[in-house]
Design a protein around this motif. Sequence first.
Motif, PDB file in Angstrom:
ATOM      1  N   SER A   3       2.071  29.664  -8.711  1.00 11.91           N
ATOM      2  CA  SER A   3       1.166  29.424  -7.577  1.00 11.91           C
ATOM      3  C   SER A   3      -0.101  28.700  -8.012  1.00 11.91           C
ATOM      4  N   GLU A   4      -0.586  28.955  -9.260  1.00 20.30           N
ATOM      5  CA  GLU A   4      -1.837  28.317  -9.677  1.00 20.30           C
ATOM      6  C   GLU A   4      -1.667  26.809  -9.825  1.00 20.30           C
ATOM      7  N   ILE A   5      -0.431  26.365 -10.195  1.00 18.44           N
ATOM      8  CA  ILE A   5      -0.191  24.931 -10.300  1.00 18.44           C
ATOM      9  C   ILE A   5      -0.184  24.297  -8.914  1.00 18.44           C
ATOM     10  N   ARG A   6       0.451  24.972  -7.932  1.00 12.60           N
ATOM     11  CA  ARG A   6       0.495  24.447  -6.569  1.00 12.60           C
ATOM     12  C   ARG A   6      -0.919  24.340  -5.989  1.00 12.60           C
ATOM     13  N   GLU A   7      -1.770  25.357  -6.226  1.00 10.70           N
ATOM     14  CA  GLU A   7      -3.137  25.318  -5.712  1.00 10.70           C
ATOM     15  C   GLU A   7      -3.935  24.200  -6.372  1.00 10.70           C
ATOM     16  N   ALA A   8      -3.738  24.012  -7.683  1.00 11.89           N
ATOM     17  CA  ALA A   8      -4.474  22.960  -8.393  1.00 11.89           C
ATOM     18  C   ALA A   8      -4.092  21.580  -7.865  1.00 11.89           C
ATOM     19  N   LEU A   9      -2.796  21.366  -7.612  1.00 15.75           N
ATOM     20  CA  LEU A   9      -2.358  20.078  -7.103  1.00 15.75           C
ATOM     21  C   LEU A   9      -2.881  19.827  -5.689  1.00 15.75           C
ATOM     22  N   LYS A  10      -2.963  20.864  -4.875  1.00 22.89           N
ATOM     23  CA  LYS A  10      -3.519  20.720  -3.532  1.00 22.89           C
ATOM     24  C   LYS A  10      -4.980  20.283  -3.604  1.00 22.89           C
ATOM     25  N   GLU A  11      -5.740  20.904  -4.521  1.00 23.32           N
ATOM     26  CA  GLU A  11      -7.147  20.542  -4.672  1.00 23.32           C
ATOM     27  C   GLU A  11      -7.300  19.083  -5.087  1.00 23.32           C
ATOM     28  N   LEU A  12      -6.333  18.569  -5.851  1.00 23.71           N
ATOM     29  CA  LEU A  12      -6.395  17.185  -6.307  1.00 23.71           C
ATOM     30  C   LEU A  12      -5.858  16.210  -5.261  1.00 23.71           C
ATOM     31  N   GLY A  13      -5.363  16.695  -4.104  1.00 31.86           N
ATOM     32  CA  GLY A  13      -4.948  15.830  -3.000  1.00 31.86           C
ATOM     33  C   GLY A  13      -3.515  15.368  -3.063  1.00 31.86           C
ATOM     34  N   PHE A  14      -2.644  16.072  -3.739  1.00 34.20           N
ATOM     35  CA  PHE A  14      -1.245  15.682  -3.830  1.00 34.20           C
ATOM     36  C   PHE A  14      -0.409  16.463  -2.826  1.00 34.20           C
ATOM     37  N   GLU A  70       0.846  -1.190   0.000  1.00 39.02           N
ATOM     38  CA  GLU A  70       0.000   0.000   0.000  1.00 39.02           C
ATOM     39  C   GLU A  70       0.875   1.231   0.000  1.00 39.02           C
ATOM     40  N   VAL A  71       0.674   2.083  -0.994  1.00 38.88           N
ATOM     41  CA  VAL A  71       1.429   3.324  -1.087  1.00 38.88           C
ATOM     42  C   VAL A  71       0.609   4.398  -0.399  1.00 38.88           C
ATOM     43  N   GLU A  72       1.158   4.960   0.676  1.00 41.19           N
ATOM     44  CA  GLU A  72       0.370   5.877   1.484  1.00 41.19           C
ATOM     45  C   GLU A  72       0.373   7.290   0.926  1.00 41.19           C
ATOM     46  N   GLU A  73       1.403   7.712   0.230  1.00 36.27           N
ATOM     47  CA  GLU A  73       1.510   9.103  -0.176  1.00 36.27           C
ATOM     48  C   GLU A  73       1.829   9.179  -1.676  1.00 36.27           C
ATOM     49  N   THR A  74       1.259  10.214  -2.330  1.00 30.89           N
ATOM     50  CA  THR A  74       1.537  10.494  -3.740  1.00 30.89           C
ATOM     51  C   THR A  74       2.047  11.925  -3.828  1.00 30.89           C
ATOM     52  N   TYR A  75       3.214  12.079  -4.393  1.00 28.27           N
ATOM     53  CA  TYR A  75       3.847  13.392  -4.495  1.00 28.27           C
ATOM     54  C   TYR A  75       3.782  13.891  -5.937  1.00 28.27           C
ATOM     55  N   ALA A  76       3.682  15.213  -6.053  1.00 27.91           N
ATOM     56  CA  ALA A  76       3.779  15.888  -7.350  1.00 27.91           C
ATOM     57  C   ALA A  76       4.964  16.825  -7.285  1.00 27.91           C
ATOM     58  N   CYS A  77       5.946  16.555  -8.137  1.00 27.90           N
ATOM     59  CA  CYS A  77       7.164  17.362  -8.163  1.00 27.90           C
ATOM     60  C   CYS A  77       7.079  18.362  -9.304  1.00 27.90           C
ATOM     61  N   ILE A  78       7.097  19.647  -8.967  1.00 36.51           N
ATOM     62  CA  ILE A  78       7.036  20.701  -9.979  1.00 36.51           C
ATOM     63  C   ILE A  78       8.455  21.017 -10.417  1.00 36.51           C
ATOM     64  N   ILE A  79       8.716  20.850 -11.694  1.00 37.35           N
ATOM     65  CA  ILE A  79      10.037  21.162 -12.244  1.00 37.35           C
ATOM     66  C   ILE A  79      10.080  22.639 -12.569  1.00 37.35           C
ATOM     67  N   VAL A  80      10.981  23.346 -11.893  1.00 40.45           N
ATOM     68  CA  VAL A  80      11.121  24.783 -12.134  1.00 40.45           C
ATOM     69  C   VAL A  80      12.529  25.049 -12.613  1.00 40.45           C
ATOM     70  N   GLU A  81      12.634  25.987 -13.500  1.00 45.35           N
ATOM     71  CA  GLU A  81      13.951  26.373 -13.982  1.00 45.35           C
ATOM     72  C   GLU A  81      14.663  27.189 -12.916  1.00 45.35           C
ATOM     73  N   GLU A  82      15.987  27.232 -13.031  1.00 43.77           N
ATOM     74  CA  GLU A  82      16.780  27.986 -12.066  1.00 43.77           C
ATOM     75  C   GLU A  82      16.410  29.468 -12.124  1.00 43.77           C
ATOM     76  N   GLU A  83      16.341  30.076 -10.961  1.00 44.13           N
ATOM     77  CA  GLU A  83      16.013  31.493 -10.816  1.00 44.13           C
ATOM     78  C   GLU A  83      14.609  31.826 -11.316  1.00 44.13           C
ATOM     79  N   PRO A  94      -1.098  22.624 -18.486  1.00 44.30           N
ATOM     80  CA  PRO A  94      -2.515  22.621 -18.903  1.00 44.30           C
ATOM     81  C   PRO A  94      -3.276  21.381 -18.448  1.00 44.30           C
ATOM     82  N   ALA A  95      -2.603  20.206 -18.415  1.00 42.41           N
ATOM     83  CA  ALA A  95      -3.292  18.988 -17.985  1.00 42.41           C
ATOM     84  C   ALA A  95      -3.688  19.076 -16.519  1.00 42.41           C
ATOM     85  N   VAL A  96      -2.796  19.622 -15.662  1.00 46.04           N
ATOM     86  CA  VAL A  96      -3.097  19.750 -14.231  1.00 46.04           C
ATOM     87  C   VAL A  96      -4.214  20.760 -14.006  1.00 46.04           C
TER      88      VAL A  96
END
Length: 841
Positions: A51-62, A33-46, A109-111
């Motif tokens: 923020s809208e991606i982080r909020e969308a992922l929170k709503e989806l339970g990640f 049983e996998v208890e946790e699912t993570y979403a890793c946002i790839i961001v370029e340096e600097e 766009p998919a998220v």
Amino acid sequence: MEATVEDNLMDTTILTSNKSVPVPKGKIINEVEVEETYACIIVEEESVEPSEIREALKELGFKICSSTDGKHLPEEVPDECDMIFVMKDFEGPVFKRLKASGMRILGFPAVLASAKRNKPLPTSTRPVFSCTMEGTVVCFTGFKDKDELHALCNKVHLMGGSIRKEMTSSVTHVVAHAVNGSKYKVAVGLGTPIMSEAWIESSWEKKTKLDVFSFEEELMQCKQHPFAGCTIAFLGFTEEEEDHMKEVAQSNGAEVKELGSSGVTHLVVASELDVEDIPVVSSRVSVVKVQWFWESIQIEACVDEALYLAKDAVSKKKRKRQSMAMNGSCDRSGIDASLFSVTSSSLCSLSTPTKTEACASSETIKSPKPVSSARHHIASELLQTERNYVNILQIIVKVFKEPLENPSMRGGPVLDREDVKCIFANIEDILHVHERIMGNLSDLISNWSDETCIGITLVKEAEVLMNVYPKFINFFEISKETLQRCDKQYPRFHAFLKAKESEAECARQTIVDLLITPIQRLPRIILLLQDLTKHTGKDHEDYINLQKALEGLRDVMTHINEDKRKTEGQVQMFEILRDVEDCPANILSSSRSFVGKIDVVDIASHKGSKGELLTLFLFTDSIEIAKKRNLSTFNRTSKQYRHIQFLSLMHCSSIVSFSDADDMFGLLVKWPSDPEHEKLLVFRQLSEEMDTHDLIMKLCRQIANLNYNPDHENFLLNVSSESVLGPSSVKKATSSAFKKALSGARKKVKRAFSTRTDRKPFVNLPLNLQATDESVLYTPSSSPTGRSSMLEPPDSPGNQSIVSTTSMCMFTSVQDLRTPQPKRAAVTRSFGASDRKSYFV
């Protein structure tokens, strides 16, 4: 080359924590049983994490983390967890490494689209950039370029779609490069939408838009042309028909060539063309009927040519000749003729007899029929015409109406249900009535005797005919207009009509020709019944029934005409409301009908100035008074008339007739705002459509009906114009109207001569409208539309016309304007203080 990349499209999944987790190939996961699912946002340096991606992922339970390369993750991220990588762009070394590692990669766009619709993220192990093609299953056919096919497959996957190698019922869309191949034919049979490459490319261009999906109407316009890759030639059509079909073929992806040119793939032949007239063509050319052409356009896909081959008859004749040749050569081939159970004599006895042989045999076997009576002959003709009529109605319903109402028609519905209902009205009700009439007539005539009664059949159906026919006939013009509009507006409907009209059942008749037959049927029945009555004795039992039937059918025709008149009156009231500016909406009433329209000059009225040119719209209980706009200032944006007054005839106490003016009439009115005083409205009629005396009597009768008074003459007043208006009022009002009518014409003539430099400038003298008979002027020549002819200078050869702006009409009355006086009148025109010349017109 067909797509061969479908083998690795299906991904195995396991359920963990009620979430669907993809398992990349080669990776083994124990059932833990996998208890946790993570979403890793790839961001370029600097760069800042969106923020809208982080909020969308929170709503989806990640649970959310971020990284610049996907390798170095925060320490709080456990080793055993399901990881999803979210990236802005699917390019660069980070994306390539994650893809090669079999990681689950999603685009922004998919998220965002999943969070907006409150749906789980896509579960595909392939990278998914957007959800534009989510839920679509695509099958490719007809592609030969492997690189082009691979690029299209990649875009489908990145937009969340899936691909199938074989054409099955699970495929939602077929992308075809050409209209051939087995997959294409299966798609046509299943009714699967057949798209072009532009569908994928257009979807790819809008992949970042969250509310755009590939199955929406806008993108579904990118269907493959039904004749893509086809080269078509035509045979047996008129020049006009062929030009039209060539234009339609080219607009649907075909290349058009003349018969005999190289590269022709299809030869479309007219239905009227005999098989023997079709030339021999290459076996690679499909010789098809015209129905194949129009039905392909109707369903927006190339129909299977095998269903519409025009040379089927040729192959059947060839097989028949080969069979006959085999039977005739049995003796010569050494085969015992007794082995055949069918000899040449027996073939003759078993074959279908010719028309001559059939007639001869019937004469020898059957005894001659007794000579039928005139009544039997006419009744048989009535039955035969009824059968033909029912057959036409069945064609309208079965061939045209029912297919248009079928929601599962290939390619989708051709017309809206409202348009279909408007075109065909209650044609099925008419069909049911005449099917009963035909059945009853058939029973009567099959058991014919001198006492047979035909009239009772139509007497029983008279009331039903009264109900069904007015609904159809009164709105036939609207049905016809709707049909013509839809034919021009919808190419698929145009193709549908052409395909159906070319079928043998229609006998080369158009849908309009078929729809007009109900209008013609009742008068034809009446003629036949009249003829039948003439040959029926008055002492015959059927005579009274025939008289009742004729009376009933005439009542139906009268009711139709009366209902049609009322309907047309209602339509005309809508047109008046449309054409008159500020027209009151209460002009529309179910109890009111339109009577007529007349043009008048205002002699004395409650509103407006004397001499105005007005138009009176007459109704059964009221009059709409409107002013017609000047043609020189009238434009498309403004309405043709301007509202002056809406007068109820209930407010008219009397209609005034002037004994010394045949073209004048008056209305004695008590306005609601001033009921104690009566006002007189006086008009001079200009229209010749209605006699003034008839108009006055009609208005009197209408007022009498509204007041429940049987004597309409009680509302008529006979007076002289001078005793009521004075000796100069009529002349002044007429002069004022005449000046306004001539103002536009004078300007036109002046402009016409303003460019001439070889003439002296004319002096614009005022018009003397108090002219006597000796000074009356009128234009000697005019066009049928009432416009004056172009005038020439006085020294033109053979011309003695006046050459100034006053060479227009001057009359003592508006009646003279309608009827120019035939006398030659001397015209004196001043060109200067000392230069006076006279001309004759």
